[in-house]
Design an enzyme around this catalytic site. Structure first.
Site, PDB file in Angstrom:
ATOM      1  N   ARG A  58       0.837  -1.214   0.000  1.00 17.65           N
ATOM      2  CA  ARG A  58       0.000   0.000   0.000  1.00 17.65           C
ATOM      3  C   ARG A  58       0.869   1.261   0.000  1.00 17.65           C
ATOM      4  NH1 ARG A  58      -2.144   2.111   4.464  1.00 17.65           N
ATOM      5  NH2 ARG A  58      -2.456   0.108   5.482  1.00 17.65           N
ATOM      6  N   TYR A 111     -15.030  14.144 -17.323  1.00 18.69           N
ATOM      7  CA  TYR A 111     -15.359  12.734 -17.192  1.00 18.69           C
ATOM      8  C   TYR A 111     -16.460  12.606 -16.126  1.00 18.69           C
ATOM      9  CZ  TYR A 111     -14.909   7.813 -16.133  1.00 18.69           C
ATOM     10  OH  TYR A 111     -15.179   6.496 -15.920  1.00 18.69           O
ATOM     11  N   ASP A 183      -6.196  16.340 -16.525  1.00 22.37           N
ATOM     12  CA  ASP A 183      -6.469  14.943 -16.851  1.00 22.37           C
ATOM     13  C   ASP A 183      -6.024  14.742 -18.297  1.00 22.37           C
ATOM     14  OD1 ASP A 183      -7.623  12.519 -17.668  1.00 22.37           O
ATOM     15  OD2 ASP A 183      -9.288  12.716 -16.257  1.00 22.37           O
ATOM     16  N   LYS A 208      -6.844   3.357 -19.782  1.00 25.30           N
ATOM     17  CA  LYS A 208      -7.102   3.688 -21.174  1.00 25.30           C
ATOM     18  C   LYS A 208      -5.818   3.509 -21.998  1.00 25.30           C
ATOM     19  CE  LYS A 208     -11.019   4.638 -19.196  1.00 25.30           C
ATOM     20  NZ  LYS A 208     -11.401   5.985 -18.780  1.00 25.30           N
TER      21      LYS A 208
END
Ligand SMILES: *Cc1c(COP(=O)(O)O)cnc(C)c1O
Length: 392
Positions: A58, A111, A183, A208
C-alpha cells in the site's frame, strides 16, 4: 540438538532462493504485500519514506515504482504515483489540494466520475466547485476566489473532444498561485505534456491508452514538484487507493508500445473521421484533427497528434444512434477507450439513458451521438464495418 521444522512449517515457508546474479531484462512482478527486514531501523526508515526500500505494497512496490518512474519521465515530472484506478488518482489529488472551506474551479466538460466527485461527494467534505467553460480563459480567471485550491481540466474532453488551451489556463493558474490539475488520459504524454505548459499535476486513467489493452483498471498522477507528490503519497497511504503490482506490471508493458500505438490510433481516427464526415448517414463528426472542429486551432498548438477518440451524429436521432452501435461486428459496444479493439457507445441509450433531449443537450450530447474509440485494426476493415452498420 537442532530443531527440524515439520513438513507443515516447511510448506508454509517454502525455500527462498537468492535473487539471480544477472539482472532480469523485463521488470519482475513483485507480487507481494509485504517486505522483510533484518533490522528495525531500516524497517522504520522505509515506513517513513519507501524510497529507502519497499515495506508494504500500500506504501509502494518495486514494480509499481518502475511504472511511476517511467510515467514521471514521459510527462516531465519530478515523480509520479500509481493508484488503483483513474478515479483513485483524481480523488486523492483533489483531497490533497483541497479541504473543508476550500474551492475548486473545474471545466464543465468533465469525465462523469470526476463530475460526480466534484458535484456530489466533495461538498460533503466542505469543498465547493465552480464549473466553467474552459474554452473561455477569462471565465476561469473570474471564477477564482481566495479559497480556490485547484483548477481541474482535461486535455481532450469527451464527448465533444474539446481541447483545452493549456498554456492560457496555466498562465491564469500561475498568476493566481493556484495549482492546475490536468487529466491527460485521452492525449497521453505522447501527444501532450501538460507539465511543460505549466500544470502542477497530470492525472491519468491508465486503464485507457497508457495500458492500452482493455485488461487493467489503474490510475497514475505525475507531479511538477516533490513536496506535492509527497503530500499526495501521505494521503494515498490512508485513503488506500494503491495500485496492485500485477496491474502496474501490465501497464509498464503497455507503455513500451505507447508511442507506436498513439501514432496508429491517431492515423486510424483520421481515416475514420474523414470517411464519416463525407458519409450521407452522418450529420456531424467531432474529432479535433478535422479543421471543422471548434478547437482545431488550439489542438494544433497543444497536441502533437489528435488521438483516437471521436464522436459523430448518426442521422435518425436516438434510434439511429442505438441501431448503429448494435450492428457492428468489429465495432464492440462497450464503455471505456484507448485499447487495441475499437469500442462504440451510444450515450443516449446507455450511459445517459435517464436524460431527456434537453438534459442531453446541456451535457453536450446529441440524441444520435455515437462515441468511438478507434482501435488498432486495419482502417479499411473498420470503414467497411462502419459502412455496413450505417446502412439503412
Ligand atoms: C476513464 C476515465 C477516468 C476514470 O478512470 P478509471 O480508471 O475508470 O477510474 C478519468 N478521466 C478520464 C478522462 C477517463 O476517460
Amino acid at each position: 540438538m537442532t530443531h527440524h521444522p515439520s513438513l507443515t512449517t516447511r510448506a508454509v515457508h517454502g525455500v527462498r532462493t537468492p535473487p539471480p546474479a544477472a539482472r532480469p531484462v523485463a521488470t519482475p512482478i513483485y507480487q507481494t504485500s509485504t517486505f522483510a527486514f533484518e533490522d528495525a531501523g531500516a524497517y522504520a526508515a522505509s515506513l517513513g519514506d519507501p524510497s529507502h526500500g519497499a515495506v508494504y505494497t500500500r506504501y509502494g512496490n518495486p514494480t509499481t515504482a518502475a511504472l511511476e518512474a517511467t510515467i514521471a519521465d514521459l510527462e516531465g515530472g519530478v515523480g509520479a504515483l500509481a493508484f488503483a484506478s483513474g478515479m483513485a488518482a483524481i480523488s486523492t489529488v483533489l483531497l490533497t489540494l483541497a479541504g473543508a472551506g476550500d474551492h475548486v474551479v473545474a471545466s464543465t466538460a468533465l469525465y462523469g466520475g470526476t463530475y460526480s466527485l466534484l458535484h456530489e461527494i466533495a461538498p460533503r467534505f466542505g469543498i465547493t466547485t465552480t464549473f466553467v467553460d474552459v474554452g473561455d480563459p477569462d471565465a476561469v480567471a473570474r471564477a477564482i476566489t481566495p479559497q480556490t485550491r485547484a483548477i481541474h481540466v482535461e486535455t481532450i474532453a469527451n464527448p465533444t473532444m474539446a481541447v483545452t488551451d493549456l498554456p492560457a489556463v496555466a498562465a491564469i493558474a500561475r498568476e493566481a498561485g493556484v495549482p492546475l490539475v490536468v487529466d491527460n488520459t485521452v492525449a497521453t504524454p505522447v501527444l501532450c505534456r501538460p507539465l511543460d505548459h505549466g500544470a502542477s499535476v497530470v492525472v491519468h486513467s491508465a486503464t485507457k491508452y497508457l495500458n492500452g489493452h482493455h485488461d487493467v483498471v489503474l490510475g497514475v498522477a505525475a507531479f511538477a514538484d516533490e513536496e506535492l507528490r509527497h503530500r499526495t503519497w501521505s494521503l494515498l497511504l490512508d485513503l488506500g487507493g494503491s495500485a496492485d503490482p500485477f496491474a502496474t506490471w501490465l501497464a509498464l508493458r503497455g507503455v513500451k508500445t505507447l508511442p507506436l500505438r498513439m501514432a496508429r490510433h491517431s492515423a486510424n481516427a483520421r481515416a475514420v473521421a474523414e470517411h464519416l464526415a463525407a458519409h450521407p448517414a452522418v450529420t456531424r463528426v467531432w474529432w479535433p484533427g478535422l479543421p471543422s472542429h471548434p478547437t482545431h486551432q488550439v489542438a494544433t498548438r497543444v497536441l502533437d497528434d489528435f488521438s483516437g477518440f471521436l464522436a459523430f451524429e448518426v442521422a435518425g436521432g436516438r434510434e439511429g444512434g442505438q441501431r448503429f452501435t448494435e450492428r457492428g461486428t468489429l465495432l464492440i459496444m462497450a464503455p471505456s477507450l484507448g485499447g487495441h479493439e475499437t469500442l462504440v457507445t451510444h450515450p443516449a441509450s446507455t450511459t445517459h439513458r435517464q436524460l431527456d433531449d434537453a438534459a442531453l443537450d446541456a451535457a453536450g450530447i446529441t440524441p444520435g451521438m455515437v462515441r468511438m474509440s478507434v482501435g488498432l485494426e486495419d482502417p479499411e476493415d473498420l470503414i467497411a464495418d462502419l459502412d455496413r452498420a450505417l446502412e439503412g
